[in-house]
Design an enzyme around this catalytic site. Structure first.
Site, PDB file in Angstrom:
ATOM      1  N   LYS A   1     -40.719  18.773  39.673  1.00 17.47           N
ATOM      2  CA  LYS A   1     -41.443  19.619  38.714  1.00 17.47           C
ATOM      3  C   LYS A   1     -42.228  18.795  37.699  1.00 17.47           C
ATOM      4  O   LYS A   1     -43.300  19.201  37.241  1.00 17.47           O
ATOM      5  CB  LYS A   1     -40.494  20.589  37.998  1.00 17.47           C
ATOM      6  CG  LYS A   1     -39.498  19.966  37.022  1.00 17.47           C
ATOM      7  CD  LYS A   1     -38.165  19.705  37.681  1.00 17.47           C
ATOM      8  CE  LYS A   1     -37.119  19.198  36.708  1.00 17.47           C
ATOM      9  NZ  LYS A   1     -35.844  18.926  37.406  1.00 17.47           N
TER      10      LYS A   1
ATOM     11  N   ILE B   1     -32.831  29.354  43.547  1.00 17.14           N
ATOM     12  CA  ILE B   1     -33.440  30.671  43.367  1.00 17.14           C
ATOM     13  C   ILE B   1     -34.820  30.667  44.024  1.00 17.14           C
ATOM     14  O   ILE B   1     -35.664  29.856  43.680  1.00 17.14           O
ATOM     15  CB  ILE B   1     -33.594  31.022  41.875  1.00 17.14           C
ATOM     16  CG1 ILE B   1     -32.259  30.901  41.151  1.00 17.14           C
ATOM     17  CG2 ILE B   1     -34.162  32.421  41.706  1.00 17.14           C
ATOM     18  CD1 ILE B   1     -32.366  31.039  39.640  1.00 17.14           C
TER      19      ILE B   1
ATOM     20  N   GLY C   1     -28.157  21.383  41.100  1.00 16.66           N
ATOM     21  CA  GLY C   1     -27.040  20.994  41.942  1.00 16.66           C
ATOM     22  C   GLY C   1     -27.493  20.604  43.338  1.00 16.66           C
ATOM     23  O   GLY C   1     -28.546  21.018  43.819  1.00 16.66           O
TER      24      GLY C   1
ATOM     25  N   LYS D   1     -41.275  23.575  34.309  1.00 22.56           N
ATOM     26  CA  LYS D   1     -41.068  24.679  35.261  1.00 22.56           C
ATOM     27  C   LYS D   1     -41.929  25.891  34.931  1.00 22.56           C
ATOM     28  O   LYS D   1     -42.520  26.503  35.829  1.00 22.56           O
ATOM     29  CB  LYS D   1     -39.581  25.053  35.280  1.00 22.56           C
ATOM     30  CG  LYS D   1     -38.693  23.938  35.817  1.00 22.56           C
ATOM     31  CD  LYS D   1     -37.216  24.237  35.613  1.00 22.56           C
ATOM     32  CE  LYS D   1     -36.349  23.089  36.103  1.00 22.56           C
ATOM     33  NZ  LYS D   1     -34.908  23.309  35.816  1.00 22.56           N
TER      34      LYS D   1
END
Length: 435
Positions: A102, A133, A299, A202
């Site tokens: 990012k 997500i 993660g 982001k």
């Protein structure tokens, strides 16, 4: 049909991606009809311990071996300069690229995507925002028929954990940060997280994608949570609010707001209930209305899941012969003007003597700048500070109706000079629409 994949960078996310590609290779083949073959994995340090052992025959320390060995190059080294060099070399050589970077996309995404467009190749970047997500895919595909009006995001798990602990356990900032570090949620140097830069990278990507225009990163308004005090979290809770580090993108006629800062939202709203290290993104489109995406924002395995979704998309493009894809923004159009004079509600806290006339003095200044008061909260607790004449001071909280940022900042400049105000006023923006 086989599609070859190479990975550069075998840290936390790289190791998770290797594990997924090797462990679920047959699942991917059954679901897609493609055999994704991992050819090479480059890393400079193969001595460090990893949660998943990379087979010896896949290892290399030369990133060029990766580029030469595969159809899809996965960049997971992080950082900026080398990652940019790697991606541009991979695209120049005709390889599709997948990245979770990012930082690079927020600062130099324009150059990367223009090179991909020139070569007719794909750049997958699902893992750059929100970990596992699928918010990038939702914007590009599921919500493609909508004019996106607003995005609210809790996009950094470290800061969300800290603020959750401050809200739920009445911890101060330093104690909550120390706890986050002990649990492995905060880096040794947490500055990118707690100062808001990670979330800003982001939301910059999401705003460019949602609004179809490139947003120069320097136009993003960024504030972190480093100076948040336990007292304001407590007082906000009494007023019915929860504090979050919120990333916000709003579209107006020819203008947009792109900002990251601590924000009070109603405690009954969905975003307020996103706790711990979890992330959530709320997107409002003109036809779909409000939608919310929730899950683990970081993660090894959640992020690897997002990386592999991009690998699959690139593999399908290779097999079908479609090559590249529509670029995420309209590069030929003028950039959207970024608006900094926000129109918002405000939580203002002043340390003042508990005596008549104080509220009236502050209210007069606010009125001079067209700022209307919605609620007032004054606690009888005595602060540690002392007034200019030695008298005890108390926290006075004023919640405003919507006002313009410039007016509020100008009012605060005058209020600071009032003899009844001790120390520096506290300003926290309030968003009512994030529901």
């Amino acid at each position: 049909m086989k599609v070859s994949v190479g990975i550069v960078g075998c840290g936390v996310v790289g190791t998770g991606t290797v594990k997924l590609l090797l462990t679920n290779r047959e699942i991917l083949r059954k679901k897609t009809g493609i055999d994704f073959q991992l050819t090479k994995v480059a890393d400079l340090n193969w001595e460090r311990k990893r949660e998943f052992e990379v087979p010896e025959e896949l290892r290399t320390t030369d990133y060029r071996e990766v580029i030469e060995s595969c159809d899809i190059v996965v960049e997971l080294v992080g950082g900026k300069e080398f990652a940019k060099k790697l991606m541009l070399e991979a695209l120049e050589s005709g390889r599709h690229v997948v990245t979770a970077n990012k930082h690079l996309l927020a600062l130099d995404g324009e150059e990367i995507f223009l090179k991909a467009q020139e070569k007719g190749l794909r750049v997958g970047f699902e893992a750059s925002v929100g970990g596992g997500i699928p918010v990038i895919k939702a914007l590009r595909e599921g919500l493609v028929g909508n004019r996106i009006e607003t995005i609210y995001g809790i996009l950094n798990g470290t800061t969300n954990y800290i603020l959750t602990r401050m809200f739920e356990e009445n911890l101060d900032f330093e104690s909550a940060l120390r706890e986050a570090s002990e649990k492995g949620y905060a880096e040794a140097d947490p500055s990118l997280d707690i100062d808001g830069w990670d979330a800003a990278h982001k939301i910059n990507i999401l705003a460019s994608l949602a609004f179809g225009r490139y947003f120069p990163f320097e136009e993003v308004h960024v504030e972190g949570i480093r100076n948040i005090q336990k007292l304001d979290v407590e007082l906000g809770k009494e007023l019915g609010y929860t504090l979050k580090l919120l990333a916000i993108a709003k579209r107006f006629d020819g203008e947009a707001e792109v900002r990251v800062h601590p924000t009070f939202i109603h405690s009954e709203e969905a975003l307020a209930k996103v706790s711990g290290v979890y992330n959530a993104v709320m997107i409002e489109g003109d036809f779909v209305g409000k939608t919310m995406f929730y899950g683990q924002g970081a993660g090894s395995l959640p992020t690897a899941s997002a990386v592999v979704s991009d690998i699959v998309d690139a593999g399908i493009a290779i097999v079908s012969g479609n090559g590249g894809e529509v670029t995420p923004v309209d590069w030929e159009s003028e950039p959207v003007k970024v608006r900094r004079n926000f129109f918002s509600r405000y939580y203002l806290r002043f340390d003042v003597p508990d005596k008549p006339g104080v509220l009236a003095a502050i209210s007069r200044v606010l009125a001079d700048f067209n700022i209307s008061i919605a609620a007032v909260l004054q606690k009888e607790m005595v602060c540690q500070l002392a007034g200019k004449r030695g008298e005890p001071v108390v926290p006075l909280v004023i919640l405003t109706h919507k006002a313009y940022e410039q007016d509020v900042q100008s009012a605060l400049k005058e209020i600071r000079e009032l003899p009844v105000v001790v120390g520096e006023p506290v300003l926290i923006r309030v968003e009512e629409e994030a529901e």
